[in-house]
Design a protein around this motif. Structure first.
Motif, PDB file in Angstrom:
ATOM      1  N   SER A 154      34.992  53.620  45.593  1.00  0.00           N
ATOM      2  CA  SER A 154      34.851  52.225  45.183  1.00  0.00           C
ATOM      3  C   SER A 154      33.387  51.818  45.020  1.00  0.00           C
ATOM      4  O   SER A 154      33.042  51.098  44.093  1.00  0.00           O
TER       5      SER A 154
ATOM      6  N   TRP B 253      41.935  35.888  43.594  1.00  0.00           N
ATOM      7  CA  TRP B 253      41.752  37.337  43.647  1.00  0.00           C
ATOM      8  C   TRP B 253      40.983  37.661  44.907  1.00  0.00           C
ATOM      9  O   TRP B 253      40.433  36.784  45.558  1.00  0.00           O
TER      10      TRP B 253
ATOM     11  N   TRP C 219      38.193  40.620  46.592  1.00  0.00           N
ATOM     12  CA  TRP C 219      37.289  41.756  46.454  1.00  0.00           C
ATOM     13  C   TRP C 219      37.299  42.536  47.756  1.00  0.00           C
ATOM     14  O   TRP C 219      37.084  41.966  48.814  1.00  0.00           O
ATOM     15  N   TYR C 220      37.528  43.820  47.677  1.00  0.00           N
ATOM     16  CA  TYR C 220      37.544  44.660  48.868  1.00  0.00           C
ATOM     17  C   TYR C 220      36.229  45.419  49.029  1.00  0.00           C
ATOM     18  O   TYR C 220      35.695  45.515  50.112  1.00  0.00           O
TER      19      TYR C 220
ATOM     20  N   VAL D 167      41.314  45.675  35.596  1.00  0.00           N
ATOM     21  CA  VAL D 167      41.864  45.140  36.849  1.00  0.00           C
ATOM     22  C   VAL D 167      42.775  46.159  37.540  1.00  0.00           C
ATOM     23  O   VAL D 167      42.650  46.372  38.751  1.00  0.00           O
ATOM     24  N   PRO D 168      43.685  46.840  36.810  1.00  0.00           N
ATOM     25  CA  PRO D 168      44.482  47.874  37.487  1.00  0.00           C
ATOM     26  C   PRO D 168      43.618  49.018  38.052  1.00  0.00           C
ATOM     27  O   PRO D 168      43.923  49.545  39.126  1.00  0.00           O
TER      28      PRO D 168
ATOM     29  N   THR E 186      42.021  47.748  41.211  1.00  0.00           N
ATOM     30  CA  THR E 186      43.030  47.703  42.267  1.00  0.00           C
ATOM     31  C   THR E 186      43.284  49.113  42.811  1.00  0.00           C
ATOM     32  O   THR E 186      43.336  49.323  44.022  1.00  0.00           O
ATOM     33  N   LYS E 187      43.407  50.063  41.900  1.00  0.00           N
ATOM     34  CA  LYS E 187      43.664  51.455  42.309  1.00  0.00           C
ATOM     35  C   LYS E 187      42.521  52.010  43.151  1.00  0.00           C
ATOM     36  O   LYS E 187      42.743  52.739  44.115  1.00  0.00           O
TER      37      LYS E 187
ATOM     38  N   SER F 127      41.642  42.935  43.614  1.00  0.00           N
ATOM     39  CA  SER F 127      43.004  42.762  43.104  1.00  0.00           C
ATOM     40  C   SER F 127      43.294  41.279  42.933  1.00  0.00           C
ATOM     41  O   SER F 127      42.689  40.440  43.595  1.00  0.00           O
TER      42      SER F 127
END
Length: 168
Positions: free
Chosen positions: A7, A57, A59-60, A112-113, A116-117, A122
């Motif tokens: 990431s 949304w 954010w990680y 976006v996918p 997320t993956k 997300s």
């Protein structure tokens, strides 16, 4: 394979890759549209603050604990991408809208996918179509900003030029 460990790499590349293209803009174009690029970056930051409060949304991933998670997108694709789009389409409003819709759609439905993956971000309380509406509002605000900036800047230049002529 744990894909989430990449990431930070994805965030870093998202911020750096648009800047690789920046020298191709040229100094004149960069100077001309720089205020609009800064403005849209700030608008994206403001939108992210609102989105965080409303849980639109999440954010990680982040590059650094002290940096906001949206910084790579704010300084990368939104800043540089907006300058490119304005360079190609400013003055041709329908072309501007179409190109923005294309890139916003690519981000919404393709990126976006992927985010997320990879565990970067997300959508939580927002659907993809609603994200497109948010992008459309930002698109219209950016065009309006550039329009006002050019008219105010151009009128200021004309006023100063006329003032010099009067003094002679």
């Amino acid at each position: 394979m744990n894909i989430m460990k990449y990431s930070k790499t994805l965030l870093f590349l998202t911020m750096i890759i648009p800047w690789v293209t920046a020298p191709l803009l040229g100094k004149k174009t960069l100077k001309h549209y720089l205020p609009a690029g800064v403005f849209i970056a700030l608008m994206v930051r403001l939108t992210n603050v609102i989105a965080k409060r409303r849980k639109w949304w999440w954010w990680y991933g982040t590059l650094h604990p002290r940096l906001s998670r949206v910084i790579p997108f704010m300084l990368g694709p939104f800043f540089v991408g907006s300058i490119w789009i304005l360079k190609w389409t400013y003055g041709k409003f329908l072309r501007y809208l179409a190109l923005n819709m294309f890139f916003d759609g690519m981000f919404t439905y393709a990126m976006v996918p992927i985010l997320t993956k990879f565990g970067v971000a997300s959508l939580v309380r927002m659907k993809k179509i609603q994200l497109m509406y948010v992008f459309m509002v930002l698109t219209l605000i950016l065009y309006a900003f550039q329009f006002l900036y050019e008219n105010i800047h151009l009128n200021k230049w004309r006023f100063e030029k006329d003032k010099k002529v009067d003094l002679m």
